[in-house]
Design an enzyme around this catalytic site. Structure first.
Site, PDB file in Angstrom:
ATOM      1  N   SER A  51      -7.077  12.093  -4.486  1.00 31.25           N
ATOM      2  CA  SER A  51      -5.683  12.352  -3.852  1.00 31.25           C
ATOM      3  C   SER A  51      -5.608  13.857  -3.911  1.00 31.25           C
ATOM      4  O   SER A  51      -4.678  14.167  -3.294  1.00 31.25           O
ATOM      5  CB  SER A  51      -4.530  11.386  -4.417  1.00 31.25           C
ATOM      6  OG  SER A  51      -4.857  11.716  -6.047  1.00 31.25           O
ATOM      7  N   GLU A 187      -5.892  -1.468  -5.729  1.00 30.50           N
ATOM      8  CA  GLU A 187      -4.811  -0.801  -4.949  1.00 30.50           C
ATOM      9  C   GLU A 187      -4.335  -1.400  -3.614  1.00 30.50           C
ATOM     10  O   GLU A 187      -5.121  -1.975  -3.037  1.00 30.50           O
ATOM     11  CB  GLU A 187      -5.335   0.728  -4.308  1.00 30.50           C
ATOM     12  CG  GLU A 187      -4.445   1.518  -3.772  1.00 30.50           C
ATOM     13  CD  GLU A 187      -4.676   3.063  -3.513  1.00 30.50           C
ATOM     14  OE1 GLU A 187      -5.792   3.454  -3.801  1.00 30.50           O
ATOM     15  OE2 GLU A 187      -3.997   3.565  -2.607  1.00 30.50           O
TER      16      GLU A 187
HETATM   17  O1  KIV Z   1      -7.097   9.546  -5.817  1.00 31.92           O
HETATM   18  C1  KIV Z   1      -6.275   8.852  -6.489  1.00 31.92           C
HETATM   19  O2  KIV Z   1      -5.379   9.446  -6.970  1.00 31.92           O
HETATM   20  C2  KIV Z   1      -6.637   7.395  -6.789  1.00 31.92           C
HETATM   21  C3  KIV Z   1      -5.483   6.702  -7.271  1.00 31.92           C
HETATM   22  C4  KIV Z   1      -4.337   6.519  -6.403  1.00 31.92           C
HETATM   23  C5  KIV Z   1      -5.608   5.320  -7.932  1.00 31.92           C
HETATM   24  O3  KIV Z   1      -7.642   7.080  -6.724  1.00 31.92           O
END
Ligand code: KIV
Length: 286
Positions: A51, A187
């Site tokens: 993310s 998720e």
């Molecule tokens: O990349 C991320 O932040 C994640 C979380 C949303 C679990 O994979």
């Protein structure tokens, strides 16, 4: 966990809500101040998520980050804080080509300071999980809405809304557990489906947009703190409005510079009286 004790992979692996354990707390972080706050707040696990691409680097999806990007930010979080289990995301295309590639890429993240890696996908990832476990690298799975599959899914959409897909998700989770994943992120699935998966595996599930029946929860740093205010997914609870506070502070700073109110005397360095005197003497020789 008692303050100052270290969260380890075996500790996390043993935690199940069905045993009466407290839910595991996980949050993402991307830099040293984030690591420091997470450590002081006593979270169990910190995820350097891909993310990163969206919330820090400004891309529209997570596909743009590389292993080097994740390693760079993992090292920063590790310098900032300790005590939590530090998990780093294997980015898209870092574990899709071969087991050898997967282990080499994961090793870079471990050398950057991660204690474990996370990868997305169900049963088709089993050979990669096997290879990582054989190399002594702990692996967290990630099923349901897997953002690296954004194009294949046709967008960031809630998954497993139908019974067949729900049963497949349960089967995927069991395969990941069997391959050696110590924990599994679920998720973007209906709460009933997350509950079924959680009951079906002996390792803890960590939910995001998956309801309250998981063995733990994870949220993205920028969502929790209200730094990202453009999108508000239904599952996010904002615990602060740092975007608002930052906007107010930077606007006040800009106004003070423009009006001459900043800096004032107390925010400036000054010469001693003798040095002022000496300089005025030099000035008078002209
Ligand atoms: O990349 C991320 O932040 C994640 C979380 C949303 C679990 O994979």
């Amino acid at each position: 966990m008692a303050p100052n004790s270290k969260v380890t992979v075996p500790f996390v692996r043993s935690r199940k809500a069905s045993h009466g354990d407290d839910p595991l707390v996980m949050i993402t972080a991307y830099d040293a101040p984030g690591g420091r706050v997470a450590a002081e707040a006593g979270v169990d696990m910190v995820l350097v998520g891909d993310s990163l691409a969206m919330v820090v680097l400004g891309y529209d999806d997570t596909l743009q980050v590389t292993v080097d990007d994740i390693a760079h930010h993992t090292a920063a979080v590790a310098r900032g804080g300790s005590g939590f289990l530090l998990v780093a995301d294997l980015p898209w295309m870092s574990y899709h080509l071969s087991a050898q590639d997967t282990v080499t890429n994961a090793a870079k993240l471990i050398r950057a300071g991660a204690h474990a890696v996370k990868l997305e996908g169900g049963r088709k990832r089993v050979p990669m999980v096997d290879a990582l476990v054989a190399a002594e690298i702990p692996v967290m799975g990630h099923i349901g809405l897997t953002p690296q599959s954004v194009h294949a899914m046709g967008g960031f959409k809630v998954q497993a809304r139908e019974s067949q897909a729900a049963l497949q998700l349960v089967a995927d989770a069991k395969e990941l557990e069997h391959a050696g994943c110590f924990s599994i992120v679920i998720e973007g699935v209906p709460d009933e489906v997350a509950a079924m998966v959680t009951e079906s595996v002996g390792v803890p599930t960590i939910g995001i947009g998956a309801g309250k029946h998981c063995d733990g929860q994870v949220l993205v740093w920028h969502d929790v703190l209200g730094i990202e205010d453009r999108v508000a997914p239904k599952f996010v609870r904002r615990y602060a409005n740092l975007k608002g506070a930052a906007l107010e502070a930077v606007s006040a700073y800009a106004a003070d510079v423009r009006s001459g109110a900043f800096p004032d005397d107390s925010e400036s360095y000054h010469l001693s009286a003798e040095q002022v005197e000496a300089l005025s003497l030099y000035g008078s020789q002209d």
